[in-house]
Design a protein around this motif. Structure first.
Motif, PDB file in Angstrom:
ATOM      1  N   LYS A  43      -9.461   7.497  -0.752  1.00 48.44           N
ATOM      2  CA  LYS A  43      -8.496   8.508  -1.181  1.00 48.44           C
ATOM      3  C   LYS A  43      -8.874   9.099  -2.527  1.00 48.44           C
ATOM      4  O   LYS A  43      -8.544  10.220  -2.841  1.00 48.44           O
ATOM      5  N   ARG A  44      -9.583   8.308  -3.353  1.00 52.41           N
ATOM      6  CA  ARG A  44      -9.922   8.763  -4.687  1.00 52.41           C
ATOM      7  C   ARG A  44     -11.130   9.692  -4.649  1.00 52.41           C
ATOM      8  O   ARG A  44     -12.206   9.374  -5.097  1.00 52.41           O
TER       9      ARG A  44
ATOM     10  N   LYS B 200      -9.047   2.051   1.824  1.00 51.48           N
ATOM     11  CA  LYS B 200      -8.234   3.264   1.917  1.00 51.48           C
ATOM     12  C   LYS B 200      -8.025   3.874   0.536  1.00 51.48           C
ATOM     13  O   LYS B 200      -8.109   5.078   0.353  1.00 51.48           O
ATOM     14  N   ALA B 201      -7.751   3.010  -0.454  1.00 47.23           N
ATOM     15  CA  ALA B 201      -7.517   3.489  -1.819  1.00 47.23           C
ATOM     16  C   ALA B 201      -8.773   4.161  -2.364  1.00 47.23           C
ATOM     17  O   ALA B 201      -8.707   5.213  -2.996  1.00 47.23           O
TER      18      ALA B 201
ATOM     19  N   LYS C 137      -6.470   8.687 -13.267  1.00 45.18           N
ATOM     20  CA  LYS C 137      -6.200   8.444 -11.848  1.00 45.18           C
ATOM     21  C   LYS C 137      -6.969   9.399 -10.947  1.00 45.18           C
ATOM     22  O   LYS C 137      -7.211   9.120  -9.784  1.00 45.18           O
TER      23      LYS C 137
ATOM     24  N   VAL D  75      -6.843  -2.086   2.722  1.00 47.48           N
ATOM     25  CA  VAL D  75      -6.054  -1.316   1.765  1.00 47.48           C
ATOM     26  C   VAL D  75      -6.949  -0.817   0.626  1.00 47.48           C
ATOM     27  O   VAL D  75      -6.868   0.334   0.206  1.00 47.48           O
TER      28      VAL D  75
ATOM     29  N   TRP E 213       0.863  -1.190   0.000  1.00 45.36           N
ATOM     30  CA  TRP E 213       0.000   0.000   0.000  1.00 45.36           C
ATOM     31  C   TRP E 213       0.893   1.231   0.000  1.00 45.36           C
ATOM     32  O   TRP E 213       1.664   1.465   0.921  1.00 45.36           O
ATOM     33  N   GLU E 214       0.842   1.993  -1.111  1.00 48.01           N
ATOM     34  CA  GLU E 214       1.602   3.237  -1.249  1.00 48.01           C
ATOM     35  C   GLU E 214       3.069   3.066  -0.852  1.00 48.01           C
ATOM     36  O   GLU E 214       3.570   3.735   0.037  1.00 48.01           O
ATOM     37  N   LYS E 215       3.737   2.147  -1.499  1.00 50.53           N
ATOM     38  CA  LYS E 215       5.163   1.860  -1.287  1.00 50.53           C
ATOM     39  C   LYS E 215       5.461   1.271   0.092  1.00 50.53           C
ATOM     40  O   LYS E 215       6.607   1.067   0.455  1.00 50.53           O
ATOM     41  N   LYS E 216       4.429   1.015   0.871  1.00 43.10           N
ATOM     42  CA  LYS E 216       4.616   0.389   2.180  1.00 43.10           C
ATOM     43  C   LYS E 216       4.293  -1.094   2.030  1.00 43.10           C
ATOM     44  O   LYS E 216       3.229  -1.441   1.512  1.00 43.10           O
ATOM     45  N   GLU E 217       5.207  -1.952   2.443  1.00 42.10           N
ATOM     46  CA  GLU E 217       5.019  -3.391   2.289  1.00 42.10           C
ATOM     47  C   GLU E 217       4.655  -4.038   3.624  1.00 42.10           C
ATOM     48  O   GLU E 217       5.411  -3.973   4.581  1.00 42.10           O
TER      49      GLU E 217
END
Length: 201
Positions: free
Chosen positions: A89-90, A85-86, A195, A82, A13-17
């Motif tokens: 955010k949109r 959250k995505a 996006k 996740v 999630w957003e570069k967080k693993e």
């Protein structure tokens, strides 16, 4: 003493693993532990006591199934969080559209209500007027199709007008467009525009 093979997985999630590890431990009592790590730090743990046996083949199969199930449920729960959250955010922001319209390959942006009435604060440039007419007509058509057919809600598309390509999308109660110059390489602008569009409207 039987110890089933553990499971490893990850969710990004957003570069967080988020690394997910499920294992069976004999001590201090038999239990299945699923641990979620981010950067080596524990952020979540599921600890399920194992009350079944460990002797027969059926006991071992039942333990294997429970370990796999717990690992899958934890992974799916995290993936659902996740995803939520995505989606939250949109949310469409007009400032993001204005930022794209400032690109040197863009001719400008357009917004209209579902009746096709342009919702613009600034006067349209000559370059944008032709695209604005097409945009307004398309919005009227799309609104009509949405209300009078089973096609459902329009989300995104594109068209051409004179020397411009027009990317179209829909946000709550608002149609939006980004006009770009046809001669320019605009695939990245199209991708950025899409996006911005909210999910699930």
């Amino acid at each position: 003493m039987y110890t089933p093979t553990g499971k490893l997985g990850k969710v990004v999630w957003e570069k967080k693993e988020f690394q997910i590890q499920t294992e069976f431990l004999h001590r201090p009592r038999p239990h299945i532990v699923t641990t979620v790590f981010v950067g080596g730090e524990v952020v979540h743990k599921v600890d399920f006591p194992w009350v079944g046996g460990l002797e027969t083949d059926e006991d071992k199969r039942a333990l294997d199934r429970q370990l796999v199930l717990q690992h899958r449920e934890t992974t799916e729960h995290l993936e659902a969080k996740v995803r939520k959250k995505a989606e939250t955010k949109r949310i469409f922001e007009i400032e993001d559209l204005q930022r794209l319209a400032a690109d040197s390959n863009a001719a400008g942006y357009l917004t209209a209500n579902p009746d096709g009435v342009l919702q613009m604060e600034d006067e349209l440039s000559e370059e944008l007027k032709e695209a604005a007419f097409l945009f307004s007509e398309l919005v009227v058509l799309l609104s009509f199709l949405e209300k009078n057919t089973k096609l459902g809600r329009f989300r995104k598309g594109e068209g051409t007008s004179g020397h411009s390509r027009l990317f179209l999308g829909q946000a709550p109660e608002l149609f939006v467009g980004l006009a770009v110059r046809q001669a320019a390489k605009t695939d990245s602008l199209k991708e950025e525009f899409e996006k911005l569009l909210p999910l699930g409207i």
